[in-house]
Scaffold this motif. Structure first.
Motif, PDB file in Angstrom:
ATOM      1  N   ASN A  66      21.189  29.953 -11.272  1.00 20.23           N
ATOM      2  CA  ASN A  66      21.838  29.356 -10.115  1.00 20.23           C
ATOM      3  C   ASN A  66      22.024  30.437  -9.045  1.00 20.23           C
ATOM      4  O   ASN A  66      23.005  31.169  -9.047  1.00 20.23           O
ATOM      5  N   TYR A  67      21.082  30.501  -8.135  1.00 23.65           N
ATOM      6  CA  TYR A  67      21.098  31.539  -7.103  1.00 23.65           C
ATOM      7  C   TYR A  67      22.247  31.367  -6.123  1.00 23.65           C
ATOM      8  O   TYR A  67      22.659  32.331  -5.490  1.00 23.65           O
ATOM      9  N   SER A  68      22.782  30.176  -6.019  1.00 19.45           N
ATOM     10  CA  SER A  68      23.881  29.939  -5.078  1.00 19.45           C
ATOM     11  C   SER A  68      25.141  30.700  -5.477  1.00 19.45           C
ATOM     12  O   SER A  68      26.004  30.931  -4.633  1.00 19.45           O
ATOM     13  N   GLU A  69      25.254  31.082  -6.732  1.00 22.09           N
ATOM     14  CA  GLU A  69      26.438  31.798  -7.201  1.00 22.09           C
ATOM     15  C   GLU A  69      26.367  33.304  -6.952  1.00 22.09           C
ATOM     16  O   GLU A  69      27.355  34.007  -7.142  1.00 22.09           O
ATOM     17  N   LEU A  70      25.206  33.801  -6.547  1.00 27.37           N
ATOM     18  CA  LEU A  70      25.066  35.237  -6.302  1.00 27.37           C
ATOM     19  C   LEU A  70      25.734  35.631  -4.992  1.00 27.37           C
ATOM     20  O   LEU A  70      25.701  34.894  -4.012  1.00 27.37           O
ATOM     21  N   ALA A  71      26.331  36.825  -4.992  1.00 31.81           N
ATOM     22  CA  ALA A  71      26.869  37.386  -3.757  1.00 31.81           C
ATOM     23  C   ALA A  71      25.695  37.730  -2.837  1.00 31.81           C
ATOM     24  O   ALA A  71      24.562  37.896  -3.301  1.00 31.81           O
ATOM     25  N   ASP A  72      25.955  37.839  -1.547  1.00 29.33           N
ATOM     26  CA  ASP A  72      24.881  38.120  -0.586  1.00 29.33           C
ATOM     27  C   ASP A  72      24.021  39.324  -0.974  1.00 29.33           C
ATOM     28  O   ASP A  72      22.794  39.227  -0.961  1.00 29.33           O
ATOM     29  N   PRO A  73      24.619  40.487  -1.321  1.00 23.36           N
ATOM     30  CA  PRO A  73      23.752  41.623  -1.670  1.00 23.36           C
ATOM     31  C   PRO A  73      22.867  41.363  -2.898  1.00 23.36           C
ATOM     32  O   PRO A  73      21.712  41.777  -2.930  1.00 23.36           O
ATOM     33  N   GLU A  74      23.405  40.652  -3.883  1.00 22.00           N
ATOM     34  CA  GLU A  74      22.616  40.336  -5.075  1.00 22.00           C
ATOM     35  C   GLU A  74      21.472  39.380  -4.735  1.00 22.00           C
ATOM     36  O   GLU A  74      20.363  39.524  -5.234  1.00 22.00           O
ATOM     37  N   LEU A  75      21.768  38.410  -3.876  1.00 22.43           N
ATOM     38  CA  LEU A  75      20.736  37.471  -3.452  1.00 22.43           C
ATOM     39  C   LEU A  75      19.663  38.185  -2.631  1.00 22.43           C
ATOM     40  O   LEU A  75      18.471  37.958  -2.822  1.00 22.43           O
ATOM     41  N   CYS A  76      20.087  39.081  -1.751  1.00 21.91           N
ATOM     42  CA  CYS A  76      19.133  39.867  -0.950  1.00 21.91           C
ATOM     43  C   CYS A  76      18.227  40.708  -1.849  1.00 21.91           C
ATOM     44  O   CYS A  76      17.024  40.816  -1.606  1.00 21.91           O
ATOM     45  N   MET A  77      18.802  41.310  -2.880  1.00 26.55           N
ATOM     46  CA  MET A  77      18.009  42.131  -3.795  1.00 26.55           C
ATOM     47  C   MET A  77      17.011  41.264  -4.561  1.00 26.55           C
ATOM     48  O   MET A  77      15.847  41.645  -4.730  1.00 26.55           O
ATOM     49  N   ALA A  78      17.440  40.085  -5.002  1.00 24.66           N
ATOM     50  CA  ALA A  78      16.529  39.177  -5.714  1.00 24.66           C
ATOM     51  C   ALA A  78      15.379  38.747  -4.803  1.00 24.66           C
ATOM     52  O   ALA A  78      14.216  38.717  -5.229  1.00 24.66           O
ATOM     53  N   VAL A  79      15.691  38.443  -3.547  1.00 24.30           N
ATOM     54  CA  VAL A  79      14.658  38.070  -2.577  1.00 24.30           C
ATOM     55  C   VAL A  79      13.697  39.233  -2.354  1.00 24.30           C
ATOM     56  O   VAL A  79      12.473  39.062  -2.385  1.00 24.30           O
TER      57      VAL A  79
END
Length: 107
Positions: free
Chosen positions: A2-15
């Motif tokens: 569930n990517y919506s639960e990631l904080a912005d920096p974690e989501l940016c790193m995954a992207v």
């Protein structure tokens, strides 16, 4: 995931790890700044496709057809993956686009 639960920096790193070639991953770093908080750095610059359109646009352009393809959800309404993600997770257009990008790899 569930990517919506990631904080912005974690989501940016995954992207970044999905978008950039693997040999470029060594140039990605988490950074902490008293004034800006946590962020992802790539080649000495802040990388933020969640909030910065210039970082997000190359990805959005690549996945545009999938983002705007409308699945008929009823007789009178069609909803795009992008719009559905924004509504479902109550998030910005760029964050929703990056969540869609990551979800496309999970299918």
């Amino acid at each position: 995931m569930n990517y919506s639960e990631l904080a912005d920096p974690e989501l940016c790193m995954a992207v970044a790890k999905k978008w950039l070639p693997e040999k470029q991953h060594k140039f990605l770093h988490f950074r902490t700044c008293r004034h800006e908080g946590d962020y992802v750095e790539y080649l000495g610059s802040k990388y933020d496709p969640i909030n910065n359109p210039s970082d997000a646009w190359p990805i959005i352009e690549e996945i545009w057809d999938e983002l705007i393809f409308a699945e008929p959800s009823s007789l009178f309404r069609a909803e795009t993956l992008w719009l559905e993600t924004m509504r479902l997770y109550s998030c910005s257009k760029l964050r929703a686009a990056m969540i869609c990008f990551l979800m496309m790899g999970d299918e």
